[in-house]
Design a protein around this motif. Structure first.
Motif, PDB file in Angstrom:
ATOM      1  N   ALA B 130       0.680  -1.158  -0.048  1.00  0.00           N
ATOM      2  CA  ALA B 130       0.149   0.023  -0.098  1.00  0.00           C
ATOM      3  C   ALA B 130       0.799   1.207   0.001  1.00  0.00           C
ATOM      4  N   PHE B 131       2.324   1.214   0.066  1.00  0.00           N
ATOM      5  CA  PHE B 131       3.019   2.045   0.348  1.00  0.00           C
ATOM      6  C   PHE B 131       4.129   1.836  -1.008  1.00  0.00           C
ATOM      7  N   GLY B 132       3.882   1.344  -1.958  1.00  0.00           N
ATOM      8  CA  GLY B 132       4.328   0.997  -2.949  1.00  0.00           C
ATOM      9  C   GLY B 132       5.671   0.118  -2.940  1.00  0.00           C
ATOM     10  N   ALA B 133       5.803  -0.651  -1.798  1.00  0.00           N
ATOM     11  CA  ALA B 133       7.221  -1.264  -1.487  1.00  0.00           C
ATOM     12  C   ALA B 133       6.908  -3.012  -2.014  1.00  0.00           C
ATOM     13  N   PHE B 134       7.846  -3.423  -2.510  1.00  0.00           N
ATOM     14  CA  PHE B 134       7.700  -4.626  -2.855  1.00  0.00           C
ATOM     15  C   PHE B 134       8.001  -5.554  -1.667  1.00  0.00           C
ATOM     16  N   ALA B 135       6.954  -5.860  -0.770  1.00  0.00           N
ATOM     17  CA  ALA B 135       7.168  -6.503   0.368  1.00  0.00           C
ATOM     18  C   ALA B 135       6.399  -7.707   0.521  1.00  0.00           C
ATOM     19  N   THR B 136       7.099  -8.531   1.077  1.00  0.00           N
ATOM     20  CA  THR B 136       6.772  -9.898   1.303  1.00  0.00           C
ATOM     21  C   THR B 136       7.147 -10.830   2.469  1.00  0.00           C
ATOM     22  N   MET B 205      -9.803   5.803  -2.009  1.00  0.00           N
ATOM     23  CA  MET B 205      -9.520   5.180  -0.709  1.00  0.00           C
ATOM     24  C   MET B 205      -8.642   5.757  -0.041  1.00  0.00           C
ATOM     25  N   SER B 206      -8.766   5.960   1.619  1.00  0.00           N
ATOM     26  CA  SER B 206      -7.723   6.370   2.152  1.00  0.00           C
ATOM     27  C   SER B 206      -6.596   5.144   2.328  1.00  0.00           C
ATOM     28  N   VAL B 207      -5.445   5.705   2.966  1.00  0.00           N
ATOM     29  CA  VAL B 207      -4.264   4.776   3.126  1.00  0.00           C
ATOM     30  C   VAL B 207      -4.569   3.599   3.855  1.00  0.00           C
ATOM     31  N   ALA B 208      -5.268   3.708   4.972  1.00  0.00           N
ATOM     32  CA  ALA B 208      -5.729   2.937   5.930  1.00  0.00           C
ATOM     33  C   ALA B 208      -6.668   1.779   5.222  1.00  0.00           C
ATOM     34  N   PHE B 226      -0.103  -4.553  -4.406  1.00  0.00           N
ATOM     35  CA  PHE B 226       0.143  -2.862  -4.467  1.00  0.00           C
ATOM     36  C   PHE B 226      -1.289  -2.062  -4.734  1.00  0.00           C
ATOM     37  N   THR B 227      -1.278  -1.191  -4.167  1.00  0.00           N
ATOM     38  CA  THR B 227      -2.184  -0.003  -4.705  1.00  0.00           C
ATOM     39  C   THR B 227      -1.180   1.160  -5.169  1.00  0.00           C
ATOM     40  N   PRO B 228      -2.141   2.125  -5.843  1.00  0.00           N
ATOM     41  CA  PRO B 228      -1.081   3.205  -6.593  1.00  0.00           C
ATOM     42  C   PRO B 228      -0.325   4.029  -5.700  1.00  0.00           C
ATOM     43  N   VAL B 229       0.600   4.454  -6.233  1.00  0.00           N
ATOM     44  CA  VAL B 229       1.496   5.585  -5.395  1.00  0.00           C
ATOM     45  C   VAL B 229       0.988   6.928  -6.003  1.00  0.00           C
ATOM     46  N   ASP B 230      -0.039   7.638  -5.397  1.00  0.00           N
ATOM     47  CA  ASP B 230      -0.632   8.512  -5.800  1.00  0.00           C
ATOM     48  C   ASP B 230      -0.418   9.920  -4.607  1.00  0.00           C
ATOM     49  N   GLU B 231      -1.067  10.887  -5.094  1.00  0.00           N
ATOM     50  CA  GLU B 231      -1.180  12.073  -4.059  1.00  0.00           C
ATOM     51  C   GLU B 231      -1.607  11.678  -2.879  1.00  0.00           C
ATOM     52  N   SER B 235       0.612  12.403   0.451  1.00  0.00           N
ATOM     53  CA  SER B 235       0.373  13.122   1.499  1.00  0.00           C
ATOM     54  C   SER B 235       0.595  12.483   2.978  1.00  0.00           C
ATOM     55  N   PHE B 236       0.499  11.302   2.956  1.00  0.00           N
ATOM     56  CA  PHE B 236       0.518  10.404   4.158  1.00  0.00           C
ATOM     57  C   PHE B 236       2.183  10.394   4.519  1.00  0.00           C
ATOM     58  N   LEU B 237       3.043   9.987   3.694  1.00  0.00           N
ATOM     59  CA  LEU B 237       4.258   9.582   3.798  1.00  0.00           C
ATOM     60  C   LEU B 237       4.952  10.934   3.856  1.00  0.00           C
ATOM     61  N   ARG B 238       4.727  12.055   3.210  1.00  0.00           N
ATOM     62  CA  ARG B 238       5.787  13.211   3.212  1.00  0.00           C
ATOM     63  C   ARG B 238       6.000  13.861   5.079  1.00  0.00           C
ATOM     64  N   PRO B 239       4.900  13.732   5.738  1.00  0.00           N
ATOM     65  CA  PRO B 239       5.372  14.109   7.043  1.00  0.00           C
ATOM     66  C   PRO B 239       6.092  13.019   7.928  1.00  0.00           C
ATOM     67  N   ARG B 240       6.274  11.789   7.409  1.00  0.00           N
ATOM     68  CA  ARG B 240       6.920  10.762   8.040  1.00  0.00           C
ATOM     69  C   ARG B 240       8.195  10.181   7.594  1.00  0.00           C
ATOM     70  N   VAL B 241       8.409  10.553   6.225  1.00  0.00           N
ATOM     71  CA  VAL B 241       9.413   9.888   5.423  1.00  0.00           C
ATOM     72  C   VAL B 241      10.467  11.017   5.342  1.00  0.00           C
ATOM     73  N   GLN B 242      11.824  10.774   5.462  1.00  0.00           N
ATOM     74  CA  GLN B 242      12.857  11.730   5.149  1.00  0.00           C
ATOM     75  C   GLN B 242      13.547  11.516   3.583  1.00  0.00           C
ATOM     76  N   GLY B 243      13.451  12.672   3.151  1.00  0.00           N
ATOM     77  CA  GLY B 243      13.997  12.711   1.750  1.00  0.00           C
ATOM     78  C   GLY B 243      13.150  12.563   0.541  1.00  0.00           C
ATOM     79  N   GLU B 244      13.717  12.385  -0.615  1.00  0.00           N
ATOM     80  CA  GLU B 244      12.906  12.387  -1.851  1.00  0.00           C
ATOM     81  C   GLU B 244      11.953  10.944  -1.952  1.00  0.00           C
ATOM     82  N   LEU B 245      10.634  11.326  -2.183  1.00  0.00           N
ATOM     83  CA  LEU B 245       9.769  10.113  -2.474  1.00  0.00           C
ATOM     84  C   LEU B 245       9.528   9.978  -3.905  1.00  0.00           C
ATOM     85  N   GLU B 246       9.801   8.463  -4.386  1.00  0.00           N
ATOM     86  CA  GLU B 246       9.776   7.965  -5.599  1.00  0.00           C
ATOM     87  C   GLU B 246       8.315   7.736  -5.947  1.00  0.00           C
TER      88      GLU B 246
END
Ligand code: SF4
Lengths: 180, 431
Positions: B130-136, B205-208, B226-231, B235-246
């Motif tokens: 849901a955050f665009g990670a290949f996660a397993t 949909m909300s991130v949750a 995956f769900t889409p990496v969109d606005e 906006s959920f990630l920006r306040p939490r993650v440092q640096g550029e978001l891809e």
């Protein structure tokens, strides 16, 4: 050596259905047991306790599709291995279970037609590399997916821990001139 | 020919121009997460005999399954992990009272970003798609290998695409959508596959809610989802993650094994229930029949977030939990807990007769905080209803949305939230 260890012969302990999940194989309440050998005591505890009680070393479990679905719990594969199961043959496996089994050195063999072509007590001969299983009791041979090279390498080493141990021991030796 | 999200991420992580399904690649791992089973990982790691983990800053350990320790055995495990964390200098460790359910804490604390390869010793690690990670999810011994080498082999999965359009009817949520899909595809319907959820209804949909989809995709066998990496996500990630978001997206000409279309308005007329003892045993609520409920559970990495507690509070507000039913609420994390306190949701739930557990997995894992007895029925917002999952092998677990769980707690039987809210005080217990 590798070729030899990748051929197995043994009896079928039980033929189970599809979607045998990890809670059936190893109940969640015992997840805080972290000694791999001890996990065997709780194998199939909720659903097939009689299967566990009857296992002789080297016997096989045969099952339908999606064996090991559910949790990532490695104890499910460990419990089978340390209860003495020599291999699990299933129509398909859930991916985490499959990897756990191979990593622990427990052969997990994909053979869609096996469950329909054997019964408890039959004797099987499994050729992991060629991908063939002969039912010596009935004379029928079924196709199995040949192990991919990476999995074969891990099984031949006895699992991921001995594999990595060996790899890093070798690297350590290689960097130490006195042992070359 | 273009690549899907899974292909793109694996290509980059394995240093290749492109990859295609069934190819085996060795990928670098960006993040390695474990919960209490870090103790199993630790044991395998010590057996391998390497002294230091590959990169302590890329390991995250979060206690959630048995918090606070429910037995001396668990306490000993917790202690062993704490000592290991200190000895290896692992900076990201969430002890009792600092975190919550691993899949909630990881994104909440800013550890997850789009495009990364994330492995966890927990099957629901798929959530982080849901955050665009290949996660397993992987097993403990495999994780010991990751702690040693920082890499892992993957078979490149083929991808399914699920396009969702239309408007959700009232009281119908992401949980109903994903149960509907699992019912359609079956428990092995996405085995070894990557699943991409997309379409207008997902983008709204909300991130949750998106996390509910990627979390439960595991129950149809998905390797990643995956769900889409969109606005909405950014906006959920920006306040939490440092640096550029891809901003990573599948190529328009990516190849999918299959595309499935769903119209939320037409296909989801009623809440969906996963009946005992399989997650793919899904029926519309009205087809389940009369089921008396002894325990109702709201929580877990599936549905223990603020929006879940909010809808539950809305349903139970001013009502009382039915005398035969126990309502158990486990906020997914400390942050969710605090926010639900501040917003008054917990006040409302407790006033209705709910018992609130500390943040963590709670009864979902079937070891503490609400075990079922033989013959009991439970309706739960969690993600598994296997035999014995939440207690006795002779108990029965029905999986549903938080709204249905809350309504059923009030009604004392499986119930539609609309019926409960409409009929007002009908089920009000005598004080
Ligand atoms: S909440 Fe339940 S499903 Fe989620 S990580 Fe915890 S035990 Fe697993």
């Amino acid at each position: 050596m590798a070729g030899e260890s990748l051929k197995l012969r043994g009896r079928v302990r039980a033929v189970l259905g599809a979607n045998i999940d990890t809670d059936i194989i190893y109940p969640g309440r015992y997840l805080n047991i972290t000694d791999r050998e001890k996990t065997a005591e709780h194998l199939f505890e909720l659903s097939y306790p009689d299967v566990r009680a009857a296992i002789q070393a080297g016997e096989f479990i045969v099952a339908g599709a999606n064996f090991g679905c559910g949790s990532s719990r490695e104890q499910a594969a460990a419990a089978l291995k340390f209860a003495g199961i020599g291999a699990v043959v299933a129509a398909s496996f859930a991916r985490i279970f499959f990897r756990n089994a191979i990593n622990l050195g427990l052969p997990a063999v994909v053979a869609p037609d096996m469950a329909a072509n054997c019964a408890a007590g039959d004797e099987l001969e499994i050729d992991l590399v060629a991908g063939a299983i002969r039912n010596l009791t009935t004379g029928i041979t079924v196709q199995a997916a040949p192990l991919d090279p990476r999995a074969a390498e891990l099984l031949a080493a006895g699992g991921l821990i001995p594999y990595l141990k060996h790899k890093y021991l070798q690297e350590a030796n290689a960097t130490c001139p006195s042992t070359v | 020919m273009g690549m899907t999200l899974a292909e793109k991420i694996l290509a980059r992580a394995s240093g290749r121009e492109r990859v295609s399904p069934d190819q085996i690649v060795i990928a670098r791992v960006d993040l390695a997460m474990s919960h209490e089973n870090a103790d199993l990982v630790r044991k395998s790691f010590l057996e391998i005999g390497v002294e230091r983990v590959w990169d302590p800053s890329k390991i995250v350990i979060i206690f959630d399954h048995r918090v606070p320790a429910e037995s001396e055995k668990t306490a000993t495990t917790h202690r062993a992990v704490r000592e290991f964390v200190a000895a290896q200098g692992i900076p990201h460790f969430y002890d009792v009272g600092r975190g919550g359910v691993c899949h909630q804490v990881l994104p909440e604390e800013g550890h997850v970003r789009p495009g990364m390869v994330l492995v966890g010793t927990d099957s629901h690690t798929t959530t982080h798609g849901a955050f665009g990670a290949f996660a397993t999810g992987i097993g403990a011994t495999e994780m010991a290998g990751v702690w040693t080498e920082g890499t892992l082999w993957f078979k490149v999965p083929s991808s399914l695409r699920i396009e969702v359009e239309g408007e959700f009817p009232p009281w119908i949520s992401a949980k109903d959508l994903i149960l509907h899909i699992i019912g359609k595809l079956g428990a092995a319907g996405a085995d070894y596959r990557a699943v991409e959820f997309n379409g207008p209804a997902i983008r709204w949909m909300s991130v949750a809610s998106r996390m509910v989809l990627t979390n439960l995709a595991m129950e149809m066998g998905a390797k990643v989802a995956f769900t889409p990496v969109d606005e909405v996500l950014l906006s959920f990630l920006r306040p939490r993650v440092q640096g550029e978001l891809e901003v990573i997206a599948p190529d328009p000409d990516a190849v999918y094994e299959r595309t499935i279309g769903i119209d939320a308005g037409a296909d989801l007329k009623e809440p969906c229930i996963a009946c005992p003892h399989a997650v793919d045993n899904v029926k519309p609520l009205s087809a389940v029949g009369e089921v008396p409920i002894h325990q109702a559970v709201i929580g877990s990495c599936t549905n223990g977030r603020i929006e879940d507690l909010e809808v539950a509070a809305r349903v139970v507000a001013g009502r009382r939990v039915h005398p035969r039913t126990r309502l158990i609420v486990s906020p997914a994390s400390q942050r969710v807990y605090r926010e639900a306190l501040q917003l008054g949701y917990l006040e409302t739930l407790v006033a209705a007769g709910a018992m609130v557990n500390p943040p963590g997995c709670g009864p979902c894992v079937g070891v503490h905080q609400g075990i079922l007895a033989a013959g009991e029925n439970c309706v739960s917002s969690t993600n598994r209803n296997f035999i014995g999952r939440m207690g006795s092998k002779d108990s029965f677990v029905y999986l549903a949305s938080p709204a249905v769980v809350a309504a059923s707690a009030i009604a004392g039987r499986l119930a539609h939230p609309e019926a409960v809210v409409k009929e007002g005080r009908v089920w009000q217990a005598k004080a």
